[in-house]
Design a protein around this motif. Structure first.
Motif, PDB file in Angstrom:
ATOM      1  N   GLY A  81      43.519  36.093  43.395  1.00 29.26           N
ATOM      2  CA  GLY A  81      42.249  36.093  44.341  1.00 29.26           C
ATOM      3  C   GLY A  81      42.500  37.432  45.022  1.00 29.26           C
ATOM      4  N   THR A  82      43.454  38.189  44.926  1.00 26.98           N
ATOM      5  CA  THR A  82      43.512  39.532  45.648  1.00 26.98           C
ATOM      6  C   THR A  82      42.994  40.631  44.918  1.00 26.98           C
ATOM      7  OG1 THR A  82      45.848  40.049  45.092  1.00 26.98           O
ATOM      8  CG2 THR A  82      45.352  38.938  47.011  1.00 26.98           C
ATOM      9  N   TYR A  83      43.014  40.473  43.412  1.00 25.32           N
ATOM     10  CA  TYR A  83      42.445  41.391  42.700  1.00 25.32           C
ATOM     11  C   TYR A  83      41.059  41.933  42.947  1.00 25.32           C
ATOM     12  CZ  TYR A  83      40.983  43.879  38.475  1.00 25.32           C
ATOM     13  OH  TYR A  83      40.388  44.629  37.765  1.00 25.32           O
ATOM     14  N   ASP A  84      40.982  43.196  43.147  1.00 27.58           N
ATOM     15  CA  ASP A  84      39.628  43.745  43.408  1.00 27.58           C
ATOM     16  C   ASP A  84      39.179  44.812  42.519  1.00 27.58           C
ATOM     17  OD1 ASP A  84      37.443  45.008  44.422  1.00 27.58           O
ATOM     18  OD2 ASP A  84      38.654  46.142  46.185  1.00 27.58           O
ATOM     19  N   PRO A  85      38.392  44.447  41.584  1.00 28.84           N
ATOM     20  CA  PRO A  85      38.063  44.997  40.253  1.00 28.84           C
ATOM     21  C   PRO A  85      37.274  46.692  40.667  1.00 28.84           C
ATOM     22  CG  PRO A  85      36.464  43.334  40.432  1.00 28.84           C
ATOM     23  CD  PRO A  85      37.654  43.230  41.665  1.00 28.84           C
ATOM     24  N   SER A  86      37.214  46.738  42.045  1.00 27.72           N
ATOM     25  CA  SER A  86      36.531  48.027  42.190  1.00 27.72           C
ATOM     26  C   SER A  86      37.399  49.196  42.544  1.00 27.72           C
ATOM     27  CB  SER A  86      35.466  47.884  43.488  1.00 27.72           C
ATOM     28  OG  SER A  86      36.299  47.567  44.646  1.00 27.72           O
ATOM     29  N   ARG A  87      38.629  48.382  42.835  1.00 29.55           N
ATOM     30  CA  ARG A  87      39.834  49.173  43.445  1.00 29.55           C
ATOM     31  C   ARG A  87      40.588  50.139  41.935  1.00 29.55           C
ATOM     32  NH1 ARG A  87      45.111  47.845  45.438  1.00 29.55           N
ATOM     33  NH2 ARG A  87      45.977  49.672  45.879  1.00 29.55           N
ATOM     34  N   ALA A  88      40.725  48.933  41.138  1.00 30.76           N
ATOM     35  CA  ALA A  88      41.552  49.607  39.844  1.00 30.76           C
ATOM     36  C   ALA A  88      41.277  48.573  38.618  1.00 30.76           C
ATOM     37  CB  ALA A  88      42.829  49.665  40.130  1.00 30.76           C
ATOM     38  N   GLY A  89      41.625  49.058  37.657  1.00 37.79           N
ATOM     39  CA  GLY A  89      41.253  48.093  36.435  1.00 37.79           C
ATOM     40  C   GLY A  89      42.412  46.930  36.362  1.00 37.79           C
ATOM     41  N   LEU A  90      42.566  46.226  35.349  1.00 41.89           N
ATOM     42  CA  LEU A  90      43.773  45.169  35.478  1.00 41.89           C
ATOM     43  C   LEU A  90      44.753  45.927  34.857  1.00 41.89           C
ATOM     44  CD1 LEU A  90      41.583  42.046  33.857  1.00 41.89           C
ATOM     45  CD2 LEU A  90      42.684  42.228  36.029  1.00 41.89           C
ATOM     46  N   GLN A  91      44.922  46.722  34.109  1.00 43.77           N
ATOM     47  CA  GLN A  91      46.189  47.385  33.611  1.00 43.77           C
ATOM     48  C   GLN A  91      46.828  47.797  34.574  1.00 43.77           C
ATOM     49  OE1 GLN A  91      45.884  49.632  29.964  1.00 43.77           O
ATOM     50  NE2 GLN A  91      48.237  49.837  29.990  1.00 43.77           N
ATOM     51  N   PRO A  92      46.180  48.854  35.395  1.00 44.61           N
ATOM     52  CA  PRO A  92      47.001  49.390  36.752  1.00 44.61           C
ATOM     53  C   PRO A  92      47.428  48.290  37.685  1.00 44.61           C
ATOM     54  CG  PRO A  92      45.081  50.626  36.139  1.00 44.61           C
ATOM     55  CD  PRO A  92      45.054  49.572  35.124  1.00 44.61           C
ATOM     56  N   TRP A  93      46.462  47.297  37.976  1.00 48.01           N
ATOM     57  CA  TRP A  93      46.920  46.261  38.778  1.00 48.01           C
ATOM     58  C   TRP A  93      48.131  45.604  38.365  1.00 48.01           C
ATOM     59  CZ3 TRP A  93      46.101  40.667  38.250  1.00 48.01           C
ATOM     60  CH2 TRP A  93      46.363  39.904  39.584  1.00 48.01           C
ATOM     61  N   LEU A  94      48.347  45.043  37.131  1.00 50.99           N
ATOM     62  CA  LEU A  94      49.471  44.470  36.640  1.00 50.99           C
ATOM     63  C   LEU A  94      50.672  45.259  36.519  1.00 50.99           C
ATOM     64  CD1 LEU A  94      47.743  42.588  33.618  1.00 50.99           C
ATOM     65  CD2 LEU A  94      48.789  41.463  35.540  1.00 50.99           C
ATOM     66  N   PHE A  95      50.566  46.727  36.201  1.00 54.55           N
ATOM     67  CA  PHE A  95      51.497  47.757  36.393  1.00 54.55           C
ATOM     68  C   PHE A  95      52.274  47.859  37.659  1.00 54.55           C
ATOM     69  CE2 PHE A  95      50.667  48.563  31.978  1.00 54.55           C
ATOM     70  CZ  PHE A  95      52.146  49.258  31.432  1.00 54.55           C
ATOM     71  N   GLY A  96      51.300  47.594  38.745  1.00 53.49           N
ATOM     72  CA  GLY A  96      51.795  47.849  40.060  1.00 53.49           C
ATOM     73  C   GLY A  96      52.654  46.608  40.370  1.00 53.49           C
ATOM     74  N   ILE A  97      52.210  45.472  39.945  1.00 57.97           N
ATOM     75  CA  ILE A  97      53.049  44.017  40.261  1.00 57.97           C
ATOM     76  C   ILE A  97      54.352  44.500  39.383  1.00 57.97           C
ATOM     77  CG2 ILE A  97      53.301  41.582  39.844  1.00 57.97           C
ATOM     78  CD1 ILE A  97      49.940  41.557  39.932  1.00 57.97           C
ATOM     79  N   LEU A  98      54.200  44.884  38.380  1.00 57.11           N
ATOM     80  CA  LEU A  98      55.503  45.065  37.538  1.00 57.11           C
ATOM     81  C   LEU A  98      56.280  46.030  38.115  1.00 57.11           C
ATOM     82  CD1 LEU A  98      57.021  44.683  34.599  1.00 57.11           C
ATOM     83  CD2 LEU A  98      55.822  46.613  33.695  1.00 57.11           C
ATOM     84  N   THR A  99      55.795  47.144  38.713  1.00 57.44           N
ATOM     85  CA  THR A  99      56.856  48.396  39.373  1.00 57.44           C
ATOM     86  C   THR A  99      57.344  47.628  40.434  1.00 57.44           C
ATOM     87  OG1 THR A  99      55.104  50.145  38.480  1.00 57.44           O
ATOM     88  CG2 THR A  99      56.575  50.364  40.507  1.00 57.44           C
TER      89      THR A  99
END
Length: 195
Positions: A64-82
């Motif tokens: 629910g916190t994913y904001d598609p205007s901020r980043a694509g899904l891959q960077p979002w997932l890599f942020g969580i992974l990092t």
């Protein structure tokens, strides 16, 4: 019934619907491999499996916190992974020390072009592992997301949650330290460094 759908800049779709589990399974199928390969390089196969699983669990919980205007899904997932990898800092540092020791034990090959390239790569492995192990976690995250994942500065900023200028300064500092550890060679530049 679809409640919300978000299309990332990379074309990935994150949906919240009655079929959330199926939608998330598709997301997992699309991105798990690249996340796993990156995590393996950082912390080894066994830890990587757990970290990637934790990443997708967190992504599902945070969908629910994913904001598609901020980043694509891959960077979002890599942020969580990092962020998940940050908890395994000791494992990662131990892995770099082991790679450094293992590289010192590799025998020199014959003089053919392929063997020469392999020997050159093996010769830089120990100092590179040592240099990566000595970088701060933030500098290492930025450098490896750019070097291993081909992320843009903007994608790294979105993944790690830092300003673009911080990405640039961390990358500059990390490259300078790695270059110094390798005697002036920059392994992130194909023409001027060891690849």
């Amino acid at each position: 019934m679809v409640i919300a759908a978000a299309v990332g800049a990379d074309g990935g779709v994150l949906q919240a619907s009655g079929d959330e589990v199926d939608d998330f399974a598709a997301l997992y199928d699309r991105y798990a491999g690249v996340l796993f390969r990156y995590a393996c390089q950082r912390v080894g196969e066994h830890v990587a499996e757990d970290v990637v699983a934790d990443t997708f669990l967190a992504a599902f919980q945070q969908r629910g916190t994913y904001d598609p205007s901020r980043a694509g899904l891959q960077p979002w997932l890599f942020g969580i992974l990092t962020r998940k990898l940050a908890r395994h800092h000791r494992t990662e540092s131990t892995r770099y020390r082991a790679l450094e020791r293992a590289a010192a034990d590799i025998p020199v090959g014959d003089a053919s072009d392929e063997a020469a390239a392999r020997v050159a790569a093996e010769a830089v492995q120990a100092p590179l592992a040592r240099a990566l192990g000595r970088l701060s976690a933030g500098d290492r995250d930025v450098l490896l997301l750019i070097a291993w994942c081909d992320f843009s500065y903007e994608e790294v900023a979105a993944a790690v949650g830092i300003p673009l200028g911080t990405v640039r300064s961390r990358l500059n500092r990390a490259r300078r330290k790695v270059r110094h550890a390798l005697g002036g060679a920059d392994p992130t530049i194909e023409d001027g460094g060891v690849t």
